[in-house]
Write an enzyme that holds these catalytic residues in place. Structure first.
Site, PDB file in Angstrom:
ATOM      1  CD  GLU A 132      -3.035  -1.061   2.205  1.00 16.86           C
ATOM      2  OE1 GLU A 132      -3.956  -1.887   2.172  1.00 16.86           O
ATOM      3  OE2 GLU A 132      -2.920  -0.207   3.106  1.00 16.86           O
ATOM      4  CG  HIS A 167      -9.034   6.259   1.272  1.00 18.74           C
ATOM      5  ND1 HIS A 167      -8.894   6.018  -0.077  1.00 18.74           N
ATOM      6  CD2 HIS A 167      -8.413   5.236   1.905  1.00 18.74           C
ATOM      7  CE1 HIS A 167      -8.220   4.890  -0.250  1.00 18.74           C
ATOM      8  NE2 HIS A 167      -7.915   4.398   0.933  1.00 18.74           N
ATOM      9  NE  ARG A 193      -4.663   5.473   2.985  1.00 15.70           N
ATOM     10  CZ  ARG A 193      -5.289   4.667   3.817  1.00 15.70           C
ATOM     11  NH1 ARG A 193      -5.803   5.143   4.951  1.00 15.70           N
ATOM     12  NH2 ARG A 193      -5.421   3.377   3.549  1.00 15.70           N
ATOM     13  CG  HIS A 230     -10.378   6.287   5.358  1.00 14.87           C
ATOM     14  ND1 HIS A 230     -11.350   5.315   5.215  1.00 14.87           N
ATOM     15  CD2 HIS A 230      -9.199   5.623   5.548  1.00 14.87           C
ATOM     16  CE1 HIS A 230     -10.792   4.126   5.306  1.00 14.87           C
ATOM     17  NE2 HIS A 230      -9.496   4.273   5.515  1.00 14.87           N
ATOM     18  NE  ARG A 249      -5.236   5.485   9.007  1.00 10.51           N
ATOM     19  CZ  ARG A 249      -5.749   4.486   8.296  1.00 10.51           C
ATOM     20  NH1 ARG A 249      -5.402   3.234   8.566  1.00 10.51           N
ATOM     21  NH2 ARG A 249      -6.600   4.724   7.327  1.00 10.51           N
TER      22      ARG A 249
END
Length: 513
Positions: free
Chosen positions: A118, A233, A278, A337, A372
């Protein structure tokens, strides 16, 4: 009428039925414990909606130090390095623990864990279960374990409204259920209530996740930290439904690309492109949408024909709006998110209020910093649950007090969603934040269903106003650069209310913010 819970007096009370709450309860066994859930276990928890899985350094080419380095880089200078080190070094053992509890992780033919990639991870280290159904599978196993543990008393369909506090420490939980209000007398309470997505119009979270745990802590006088850091997100399915279905970052890890209506891959000038952190991807998509374009995920080539097999839940969501990911572009837009901020805690989950702990998304441990790293959240919940349970079990109970049991309204965030969605989105500015704070003040001071969500939103707005810089997921167009020194933020409700009252009385005042 009220249920009789006198025989449960002084048992630890866990508020929340997601992964964090269930794991704390299991670790406390065989000590008798009470677990409160507003819905049937597993029915309305963000944990069950998690697609990406859990991050842990389990590959032959990986080690905890590399996982830590990626986490600190994504956190943009605001992670607590020691907290992050302790959590991430404990992550591999936490995965083994979940497997012992019955979680069926995805594995290769030789039995080894299948590890995904990811964004912002330098190695394949994402452990999945059921493809894109990781949260659902973990919850299945944990719910079964909790229901088979006789010392865990589960109350479903009950929602905490206030914490009892006397002489500066917790004395119980005032809750509401179908038969009326009820007070659980206890000197040990664990908040595991999840996030704040219900405060926003565009979110991937269950609508019931509207910051009620933060409101409980704030009205008890607890210190909250880093509230301004809200992760959007970048790839939520842009369809008519709300909440918005998430399209996991793992899809981009398998080669999917982000393009616009012309087919142009407009992230090719961004370092890391689709696998950049992100916050960077979300802002790039947001700006492109703001310029009048549309944004899509193109997975026709990669993952291609195998997409539905590896990501069945996402494929089903796409089919529900007439899209076949193997042949069609998938419309996307950023959506709220995850909340990096929360109740300030140490690694034992202890808050600033004696007798109160927090675990999971509601807790601010310092792991996530300003942004995060993907799939660190479930890992944090599982790892920290053991430490929280050990701290709760080792603490002394306080004297039991009698409380006035009264009905309090349940939270309704609908009146404030427009303010927060407009002012606290992917990008922010001072005037918008001040306008939101002023609008939320009268709602937060009322005694109705909007007051608790408004109090949480107001604290977030104040924290965002006070951070006069851009860092991680917090981007202010009027302060686009980093400050010279990275500092975490702390706030209490009374101070936030006082600051906004002063702002409301003197609209031109700049000294407060």
């Amino acid at each position: 009428m009220s249920m009789d819970v006198r025989n449960l007096a002084d048992r630890p009370v866990i508020i929340g039925g997601g992964i964090a709450g269930l794991m704390v309860a299991l670790h406390l066994a065989p000590e008798p414990v009470v677990l409160l859930s507003r819905s049937p276990l597993g029915a309305d928890a963000s944990s069950a909606w998690a697609q990406g899985g859990l991050a842990a350094s389990l590959g032959d080419d990986d080690e905890p130090a590399l996982h830590l380095a990626d986490t600190l880089a994504a956190g943009d200078g605001l992670c607590d390095p020691e907290a992050a080190r302790r959590i991430l070094y404990a992550a591999p053992a936490a995965i083994e623990e979940l497997a012992r509890l019955g979680v069926r992780f995805d594995r290769a033919p030789d039995g080894a864990l299948h590890l995904g990639l990811e964004a912002a991870h330098g190695r394949r280290r994402i452990v999945h279960a059921g493809g894109d159904g990781s949260g659902r599978e973990v919850m299945r196993a944990l719910v079964a374990a909790v229901r088979s543990t006789p010392t865990i008393e589960v109350f479903e369909g009950i929602e905490a409204r206030r914490l009892g506090v006397e002489d500066g420490r917790v004395t119980g939980v005032l809750a509401s259920c179908s038969t009326g209000p009820v007070f659980f007398a206890t000197g040990r309470v664990v908040l595991a209530t999840g996030g704040i997505g219900g405060l926003f119009h565009d979110t991937t979270n269950p609508p019931g996740s509207c910051g009620q745990g933060l409101a409980l802590a704030a009205r008890a006088g607890a210190v909250l930290a880093d509230l301004e850091f809200i992760q959007f997100h970048p790839t939520a399915l842009d369809g008519p439904g709300r909440p918005m279905p998430l399209i996991s970052e793992a899809v981009r890890g398998e080669g999917a690309r982000i393009v616009d209506e012309t087919g142009r891959r407009f992230l090719d000038c961004v370092q890391g492109a689709e696998l950049a952190p992100r916050d960077i991807v979300a802002r790039a998509v947001w700006r492109h949408l703001g310029d009048g374009h549309r944004a899509f995920l193109d997975m026709r080539e990669k993952p291609g024909a195998t997409f539905a097999r590896h990501f069945p839940a996402i494929a089903a969501a796409c089919r529900s709006i007439g899209i076949d990911p193997a042949h069609d572009l998938i419309p996307i837009r950023p959506a709220q998110h995850y909340h990096m901020g929360g109740v300030a805690v140490d690694l034992a989950g202890r808050t600033s209020i004696p007798g109160l702990w927090a675990c999971g998304e509601i807790a601010s441990t310092g792991l996530h910093g300003a942004n995060r790293l993907a799939s660190n959240s479930l890992t944090e919940a599982v790892v920290c649950a053991r430490w929280v349970a050990e701290s709760v079990a080792g603490s002394k109970s306080c004297r039991i007090v009698r409380a006035i049991v009264r009905e309090l309204p349940g939270p309704d965030p609908a009146p404030l969603r427009p303010h927060l969605s407009r002012a606290l989105g992917v990008t922010r500015d001072g005037e918008g934040l001040k306008g939101a704070a002023r609008a939320l003040l009268p709602l937060a001071q009322r005694y109705d269903a909007a007051s608790d969500p408004a109090a949480v939103g107001l604290m977030i707005a104040v924290a965002a106003l006070q951070r006069r810089e851009s860092r991680g997921a917090h981007f202010r167009t009027d302060f686009p650069d980093h400050a010279a020194i990275a500092r975490r933020s702390e706030i209490i409700l009374d101070a936030a209310l006082a600051a906004v009252r002063e702002l409301a009385s003197s609209p031109m005042l700049e000294s407060v913010f």
